[in-house]
Design a protein around this motif. Structure first.
Motif, PDB file in Angstrom:
ATOM      1  N   ILE A  22       4.915   5.454 -14.874  1.00  0.00           N
ATOM      2  CA  ILE A  22       3.902   5.665 -13.849  1.00  0.00           C
ATOM      3  C   ILE A  22       3.458   4.319 -13.295  1.00  0.00           C
ATOM      4  O   ILE A  22       3.172   3.375 -14.046  1.00  0.00           O
ATOM      5  N   THR A  23       3.380   4.246 -11.981  1.00  0.00           N
ATOM      6  CA  THR A  23       2.804   3.084 -11.304  1.00  0.00           C
ATOM      7  C   THR A  23       1.818   3.581 -10.253  1.00  0.00           C
ATOM      8  O   THR A  23       1.858   4.739  -9.839  1.00  0.00           O
ATOM      9  N   GLY A  24       0.945   2.681  -9.792  1.00  0.00           N
ATOM     10  CA  GLY A  24      -0.031   3.046  -8.778  1.00  0.00           C
ATOM     11  C   GLY A  24      -1.174   3.836  -9.369  1.00  0.00           C
ATOM     12  O   GLY A  24      -1.300   4.013 -10.589  1.00  0.00           O
ATOM     13  N   ASP A  28      -0.801   5.792  -3.799  1.00  0.00           N
ATOM     14  CA  ASP A  28       0.370   4.980  -4.138  1.00  0.00           C
ATOM     15  C   ASP A  28       0.959   5.374  -5.489  1.00  0.00           C
ATOM     16  O   ASP A  28       1.834   4.698  -6.018  1.00  0.00           O
ATOM     17  N   LEU A  29       0.495   6.491  -6.044  1.00  0.00           N
ATOM     18  CA  LEU A  29       0.978   6.955  -7.338  1.00  0.00           C
ATOM     19  C   LEU A  29       2.474   7.267  -7.265  1.00  0.00           C
ATOM     20  O   LEU A  29       2.932   7.989  -6.386  1.00  0.00           O
ATOM     21  N   GLN A  30       3.223   6.714  -8.201  1.00  0.00           N
ATOM     22  CA  GLN A  30       4.668   6.954  -8.287  1.00  0.00           C
ATOM     23  C   GLN A  30       5.016   7.333  -9.724  1.00  0.00           C
ATOM     24  O   GLN A  30       4.535   6.708 -10.667  1.00  0.00           O
ATOM     25  N   VAL A  31       5.848   8.358  -9.868  1.00  0.00           N
ATOM     26  CA  VAL A  31       6.247   8.823 -11.192  1.00  0.00           C
ATOM     27  C   VAL A  31       7.767   8.912 -11.244  1.00  0.00           C
ATOM     28  O   VAL A  31       8.393   9.541 -10.380  1.00  0.00           O
ATOM     29  N   ASN A  32       8.337   8.314 -12.253  1.00  0.00           N
ATOM     30  CA  ASN A  32       9.782   8.390 -12.483  1.00  0.00           C
ATOM     31  C   ASN A  32      10.013   9.101 -13.805  1.00  0.00           C
ATOM     32  O   ASN A  32       9.585   8.624 -14.862  1.00  0.00           O
ATOM     33  N   TYR A 163      -1.878  14.127  -5.094  1.00  0.00           N
ATOM     34  CA  TYR A 163      -1.399  12.761  -4.909  1.00  0.00           C
ATOM     35  C   TYR A 163       0.111  12.617  -5.077  1.00  0.00           C
ATOM     36  O   TYR A 163       0.681  11.621  -4.619  1.00  0.00           O
ATOM     37  N   LEU A 164       0.756  13.599  -5.660  1.00  0.00           N
ATOM     38  CA  LEU A 164       2.219  13.542  -5.758  1.00  0.00           C
ATOM     39  C   LEU A 164       2.918  14.323  -4.658  1.00  0.00           C
ATOM     40  O   LEU A 164       4.050  14.004  -4.281  1.00  0.00           O
TER      41      LEU A 164
END
Length: 390
Positions: A22-24, A28-32, A163-164
């Motif tokens: 998780i970043t942001g 700007d939240l990003q999940v891989n 947010y996603l």
């Protein structure tokens, strides 16, 4: 930050495990998704959980043993997913819901002014056990803070969904089809205060009644109707569906939440009694229960949505049920229906991912995880209790 999300839902069909990076923070939240799996409960433990969900009485000693047994299974699941992947830094564990009682309505409050009518929700699988078994900080018991603030304690995923999965121009609905169905309505994110217009609630039964019916029809040899193939051979009885939609839950305006306490074996038995007068085949019975899920979703949208969504993103086990999906699309012809997978978010592990993010917001960012307009809480709350390993 690498975080593990752990989730077992109303169907009690196993522990969904998601290891994500998780970043942001918000837009700007990003999940891989680095790894995802589902770990089955041992049969005896699953049976015991279902019995407790069904109202079986336990001594305090037996309850604590069940609590720790669930926690140890969650810890094993968290350890297992790291064996062939990256090491995590944090765990977010939803636990296993065994009881959910939403706040009593305003009418009931007026009639009983001397009583406090906040809700109550029990998730077993204590975080302290998971933290010490894995050696990782663990956030758990997410619903308690929202309930203490007067909220339903559910659904808690809408802020994560927003947010996603928001879109700059399209009005979207994210429809989860787990044991219980729930929806998040997301307006376009191209205006300043769009988050305040996000809404969501439980729509009613998702897969729970269907799964119970299949298990009963097959004496337990099947757990669910694969792709809805059995139901697709039948014809829904719309008279019964209309009758069942008169249940108070469907008429109640949001915020609202529910669980197996309402839509469980006892409710299914009542529906079965109603169906005896209609001479339904087994396939007709499953088609009619499927139609209740579809009709409850459409009823919710028509009565409680500010506007009909342009797109519906399905997730959860029911999103794999082709019959359910086809029936929804047939009734909502002007709306495009697809899955969260098609926009880059794995629908099988979305709930586990959501609790990884809620843990990340709580532990790493101190960001409130609830939306007051969704749960009815009096204020935004930091969700979850933090447990540090010894």
């Amino acid at each position: 930050m690498k975080v593990i999300g752990l989730m077992s839902g109303t169907s009690v069909d196993g522990i969904d495990v998601a290891l994500v990076e998780i970043t942001g923070t918000k837009l700007d939240l990003q999940v891989n998704l680095l790894a995802g799996t589902t770990i089955d409960y041992p049969l005896g433990l699953r049976t015991e959980i279902l019995e407790v969900c069904g109202g079986k009485a336990l001594s305090v000693e037996k309850l604590t043993q069940l609590d720790d047994a669930i926690a140890n299974q969650f810890a094993l699941a968290a350890q297992d997913i790291q064996n062939n992947s990256s090491k995590a830094e944090l765990i977010g564990s939803h636990g296993q819901t065994v009881y959910h009682q939403p706040p009593i309505s305003a009418i009931a409050k007026q009639e009983n002014q001397h009583k406090i009518h906040i809700g109550y929700s029990v998730q077993l699988g204590r975080g302290a056990v998971i933290a010490n078994a894995t050696g990782l900080p663990t956030v758990s018991n997410f619903r308690a803070a929202d309930i203490a603030a007067g909220g339903q304690g559910a659904p808690l995923v809408p802020k994560v969904d927003a947010y996603l999965l928001s879109h700059p121009h399209k009005y979207r609905a994210v429809q989860n089809l787990g044991g219980i169905g729930n929806v998040t309505l997301i307006p376009p994110n191209n205006k300043l205060e769009w988050e305040q217009e996000v809404s969501g609630w439980d729509t009613g039964p998702g897969n729970v009644l269907l799964d119970l019916a299949v298990q009963q029809l097959t004496n337990g040899s099947k757990a669910y109707d694969h792709n809805g193939q059995w139901a697709a051979q039948g014809t829904p009885n719309f008279k019964l569906v209309d009758q069942w939609l008169e249940n108070n839950f469907f008429q109640q305006a949001p915020p609202k939440s529910t669980g197996r306490e309402l839509f469980g074996p006892a409710y299914l038995a009542e529906c079965w009694q109603d169906a005896q007068q209609e001479e339904l085949s087994q396939a007709d019975w499953l088609a009619t229960l499927s139609e209740l899920t579809v009709a409850s979703i459409i009823h919710s949208y028509q009565n409680f949505c500010p506007q009909m969504p342009e797109e519906i993103l399905l997730c959860g086990g029911g999103s794999r049920n082709l019959y359910l999906r086809q029936r929804l699309q047939a009734e909502l012809t002007s709306t495009r229906i697809f899955t969260t997978d098609e926009v880059g978010l794995d629908g099988d592990y979305k709930e586990a991912i959501a609790f990884a993010i809620l843990a990340y917001w709580r532990f790493h960012c101190s960001i409130p995880g609830n939306l007051t307009q969704v749960t009815g809480a009096k204020k935004p709350m930091l969700l979850g209790e933090i447990h540090l390993p010894l």
